[in-house]
Design a protein around this motif. Structure first.
Motif, PDB file in Angstrom:
ATOM      1  N   LYS A 166       0.600  -1.226   0.048  1.00  0.00           N
ATOM      2  CA  LYS A 166       0.059  -0.092  -0.093  1.00  0.00           C
ATOM      3  C   LYS A 166       0.784   1.310   0.051  1.00  0.00           C
ATOM      4  N   GLU A 167       1.796   1.247   0.747  1.00  0.00           N
ATOM      5  CA  GLU A 167       3.116   2.441   0.698  1.00  0.00           C
ATOM      6  C   GLU A 167       3.587   2.412  -0.831  1.00  0.00           C
ATOM      7  N   HIS A 168       3.818   1.505  -1.383  1.00  0.00           N
ATOM      8  CA  HIS A 168       4.208   1.570  -2.829  1.00  0.00           C
ATOM      9  C   HIS A 168       3.126   2.380  -3.757  1.00  0.00           C
ATOM     10  N   VAL A 169       1.686   1.790  -3.507  1.00  0.00           N
ATOM     11  CA  VAL A 169       0.758   2.453  -4.192  1.00  0.00           C
ATOM     12  C   VAL A 169       0.657   3.942  -4.166  1.00  0.00           C
ATOM     13  N   ALA A 170       1.016   4.373  -2.748  1.00  0.00           N
ATOM     14  CA  ALA A 170       0.893   5.727  -2.549  1.00  0.00           C
ATOM     15  C   ALA A 170       2.151   6.371  -3.207  1.00  0.00           C
ATOM     16  N   GLU A 171       3.495   5.676  -3.112  1.00  0.00           N
ATOM     17  CA  GLU A 171       4.495   6.480  -3.963  1.00  0.00           C
ATOM     18  C   GLU A 171       4.187   6.496  -5.169  1.00  0.00           C
ATOM     19  N   LEU A 172       3.858   5.479  -6.020  1.00  0.00           N
ATOM     20  CA  LEU A 172       3.469   5.506  -7.437  1.00  0.00           C
ATOM     21  C   LEU A 172       2.394   6.370  -7.626  1.00  0.00           C
ATOM     22  N   THR A 173       1.593   6.504  -6.844  1.00  0.00           N
ATOM     23  CA  THR A 173       0.359   7.519  -7.309  1.00  0.00           C
ATOM     24  C   THR A 173       1.058   8.995  -7.213  1.00  0.00           C
ATOM     25  N   GLU A 174       1.781   9.210  -6.462  1.00  0.00           N
ATOM     26  CA  GLU A 174       2.461  10.691  -6.319  1.00  0.00           C
ATOM     27  C   GLU A 174       3.157  10.923  -7.616  1.00  0.00           C
ATOM     28  N   MET A 175       4.027  10.054  -7.949  1.00  0.00           N
ATOM     29  CA  MET A 175       4.876   9.909  -9.104  1.00  0.00           C
ATOM     30  C   MET A 175       4.010   9.941 -10.223  1.00  0.00           C
ATOM     31  N   LEU A 176       3.055   9.311 -10.282  1.00  0.00           N
ATOM     32  CA  LEU A 176       1.898   9.313 -11.666  1.00  0.00           C
ATOM     33  C   LEU A 176       1.464  10.858 -11.775  1.00  0.00           C
ATOM     34  N   LYS A 177       1.117  11.460 -10.773  1.00  0.00           N
ATOM     35  CA  LYS A 177       0.663  12.732 -10.746  1.00  0.00           C
ATOM     36  C   LYS A 177       1.607  13.549 -11.563  1.00  0.00           C
ATOM     37  N   ARG A 178       2.903  13.496 -11.111  1.00  0.00           N
ATOM     38  CA  ARG A 178       4.248  14.412 -11.984  1.00  0.00           C
ATOM     39  C   ARG A 178       4.138  14.198 -13.261  1.00  0.00           C
ATOM     40  N   TYR A 179       3.860  12.796 -13.502  1.00  0.00           N
ATOM     41  CA  TYR A 179       4.388  12.509 -15.150  1.00  0.00           C
ATOM     42  C   TYR A 179       2.829  12.578 -15.977  1.00  0.00           C
ATOM     43  N   ASP A 180       1.814  12.625 -15.291  1.00  0.00           N
ATOM     44  CA  ASP A 180       0.606  12.653 -16.143  1.00  0.00           C
ATOM     45  C   ASP A 180      -0.100  13.872 -15.787  1.00  0.00           C
ATOM     46  N   ALA A 181      -0.032  15.006 -16.425  1.00  0.00           N
ATOM     47  CA  ALA A 181      -0.718  16.228 -15.914  1.00  0.00           C
ATOM     48  C   ALA A 181      -2.298  16.086 -16.148  1.00  0.00           C
ATOM     49  N   ASP A 182      -2.641  15.345 -16.987  1.00  0.00           N
ATOM     50  CA  ASP A 182      -4.118  15.132 -17.221  1.00  0.00           C
ATOM     51  C   ASP A 182      -4.548  14.399 -16.006  1.00  0.00           C
ATOM     52  N   GLN A 183      -3.999  13.350 -15.562  1.00  0.00           N
ATOM     53  CA  GLN A 183      -4.464  12.510 -14.633  1.00  0.00           C
ATOM     54  C   GLN A 183      -4.584  13.357 -13.345  1.00  0.00           C
ATOM     55  N   LEU A 184      -3.584  14.147 -13.255  1.00  0.00           N
ATOM     56  CA  LEU A 184      -3.545  15.171 -11.987  1.00  0.00           C
ATOM     57  C   LEU A 184      -4.764  15.877 -12.072  1.00  0.00           C
ATOM     58  N   LYS A 185      -5.125  16.456 -13.069  1.00  0.00           N
ATOM     59  CA  LYS A 185      -6.365  17.319 -13.127  1.00  0.00           C
ATOM     60  C   LYS A 185      -7.511  16.518 -12.918  1.00  0.00           C
ATOM     61  N   HIS A 186      -7.628  15.157 -12.964  1.00  0.00           N
ATOM     62  CA  HIS A 186      -8.737  14.399 -12.270  1.00  0.00           C
ATOM     63  C   HIS A 186      -8.859  14.125 -11.141  1.00  0.00           C
ATOM     64  N   PHE A 187      -7.487  14.008 -10.606  1.00  0.00           N
ATOM     65  CA  PHE A 187      -7.553  14.047  -8.965  1.00  0.00           C
ATOM     66  C   PHE A 187      -8.208  14.922  -8.250  1.00  0.00           C
ATOM     67  N   HIS A 188      -8.202  16.216  -8.969  1.00  0.00           N
ATOM     68  CA  HIS A 188      -8.794  17.458  -8.314  1.00  0.00           C
ATOM     69  C   HIS A 188     -10.150  17.900  -8.932  1.00  0.00           C
ATOM     70  N   GLY A 189     -10.671  17.017  -9.817  1.00  0.00           N
ATOM     71  CA  GLY A 189     -11.750  17.328 -10.634  1.00  0.00           C
ATOM     72  C   GLY A 189     -13.107  17.033  -9.957  1.00  0.00           C
ATOM     73  N   GLU A 190     -14.192  17.185 -10.671  1.00  0.00           N
ATOM     74  CA  GLU A 190     -15.413  16.724  -9.981  1.00  0.00           C
ATOM     75  C   GLU A 190     -15.894  15.351  -9.874  1.00  0.00           C
ATOM     76  N   HIS A 191     -14.976  14.542 -10.669  1.00  0.00           N
ATOM     77  CA  HIS A 191     -15.217  13.118 -10.456  1.00  0.00           C
ATOM     78  C   HIS A 191     -14.653  12.656  -9.222  1.00  0.00           C
ATOM     79  N   ALA A 192     -13.648  12.945  -9.052  1.00  0.00           N
ATOM     80  CA  ALA A 192     -12.869  12.723  -7.503  1.00  0.00           C
ATOM     81  C   ALA A 192     -13.626  13.225  -6.450  1.00  0.00           C
ATOM     82  N   ALA A 193     -14.123  14.476  -6.589  1.00  0.00           N
ATOM     83  CA  ALA A 193     -15.054  15.125  -5.444  1.00  0.00           C
ATOM     84  C   ALA A 193     -16.265  14.296  -5.240  1.00  0.00           C
TER      85      ALA A 193
END
Lengths: 290, 124
Positions: free
Chosen positions: B46-73
């Motif tokens: 689970k720690e690895h998942v958290a690390e990878l998710t954070e790294m994914l946000k850096r590499y995928d700007a479109d994905q990052l947008k969805h983390f803070h978008g209405e779907h996530a909300a």
């Protein structure tokens, strides 16, 4: 939104406050609970479940050995089916409106000490029910279950006697067909007495006992004057059936203040009481398991 | 798509699968010590998942947008102009044939944190 029976929507607490309460209540209980460290948990089945059935087994003969498989063998059957109500265990606590307002205005975290205290009372009551049952409600506990093996304890103030009793108790369980793994649970006085060097071994008595009790050696004040007991663990022997695991509900405002309830619903299911051997001061009152 | 981004997604997928596997192993283990080890390994994944998710946000700007978008909300995430904790946890849909999930569904916002089994845990 569907209204929850916890009534949290009506409380003045924020989500962060609730998270703080939940973490505190669960962590306090986790530190205190003893029964759940060696008993399997069945469930949670849901807060709406108010009773549970289980079968009690005893006295089955050994497996048959034959070339053609035509020799009669006794069938493993339940002696009886028990229908048990699942009681609630609960303790209320109060958070005062002025404290909530102070927390809001000063930006300080809400003091949830009262929730921690309520959780500790519920945890104590849970273990008390597991070990002693509740005569008024008709529940038996591990220390007073009918059909358990009862042994008169030696004088545990003398080094080595506790260990010897545990050896004898597990031997009795083994001869009765309960192969372990074993857990030993004693009262705090006995637990303290186990922390002495055993004979000339240079090893504490409790460490010798741990070699036998691979499921653990625990202490609980719930045993009172009963020095201790040894059980053969496994869901075939006993478990704790949980309807609702420990949780906190809001009871509604009272004189502007806010009462809450920490509660759970669970019951101990003793399926094979012969898997318990109690060490008792004086003459054992228990019937021996058949 | 960059090779690194593809690697991150593949690894995240593997980690999530492994969490499920360790969870199954822990449930199947008879020896409390083995169960404890499986649970420990699961927590590490689970720690690895958290690390990878954070790294994914850096590499995928479109994905990052969805983390803070209405779907996530909608699922309690940090939507636009909304703190992460402001939205209540939605009730998970009860799986067909899973009465326990349906029965527990009333514990809104309080189902995740619970005491559960302490089997194999030493006394503090």
């Amino acid at each position: 939104m569907e209204k929850s029976f916890l009534n949290r929507e009506e409380s003045p607490l924020s989500d962060q406050d609730w998270q703080h309460i939940d973490e505190t209540v669960v962590n306090v209980a986790k530190r205190m609970l003893v029964g759940r460290r060696f008993l399997h948990v069945f469930g949670p089945m849901g807060v709406g479940i108010q009773d549970v059935d289980y079968d009690v087994f005893s006295g089955t003969g050994p497996a048959q050995l034959a070339v053609f498989g035509e020799t009669e063998t006794s069938v493993v059957r339940a002696d009886k089916r028990v229908h048990e109500n699942i009681p609630l265990i609960y303790k209320d606590f109060m958070i005062y409106w002025r404290d909530i307002e102070t927390s809001r205005q000063m930006g300080m975290p809400l003091d949830v000490s009262a929730a921690a205290a309520a959780s500790s009372f519920v945890a104590q009551r849970e273990d008390h029910m597991i070990f002693n049952g509740d005569a008024e409600c008709g529940y038996e506990g591990l220390a007073n279950a009918s059909g358990r093996i009862g042994m008169t304890a030696r004088d545990w103030s003398q080094p080595g006697n506790g260990f010897q009793d545990v050896v004898d108790g597990t031997a009795r369980l083994l001869s009765a067909g309960f192969y372990g793994p074993y857990a030993v649970i004693v009262n705090p006085k006995s637990y303290a007495q186990f922390h002495r060097v055993y004979a000339n071994s240079g090893v504490l008595e409790i460490n010798h006992i741990r070699e036998i009790a691979s499921s653990g050696v625990f202490q609980t004040p719930a045993l009172g004057d009963v020095p201790g007991l040894v059980v053969s663990c496994g869901i075939q022997n006993f478990d704790v059936a949980i309807g609702q695991d420990l949780v906190t509900a809001y009871l509604g405002p009272e004189n502007m203040n806010h009462p809450f309830r920490v509660f759970e619903s669970l019951v101990l299911r003793i399926k094979r009481p012969g898997a318990i051997c109690t060490f008792e001061a004086g003459r054992p009152a228990a019937k021996r398991a058949s | 798509m960059s090779a690194d981004l593809k690697l991150l997604r593949l690894t995240l997928m593997r980690e999530l699968e492994t969490i499920n596997q360790y969870q199954d192993f822990a449930a199947a283990a008879e020896d409390p010590a083995v169960r404890e080890l499986m649970e420990h390994l699961m927590f590490e994944e689970k720690e690895h998942v958290a690390e990878l998710t954070e790294m994914l946000k850096r590499y995928d700007a479109d994905q990052l947008k969805h983390f803070h978008g209405e779907h996530a909300a909608r699922f309690g995430g940090s939507g636009a102009g909304e703190s992460p904790a402001a939205a209540p946890d939605p009730e998970p849909p009860a799986a067909p044939g899973a009465p326990e999930a349906a029965l527990s569904a009333g514990v809104r916002g309080a189902g995740a944190l619970t005491v559960g089994s302490l089997l194999g845990q030493p006394q503090p």
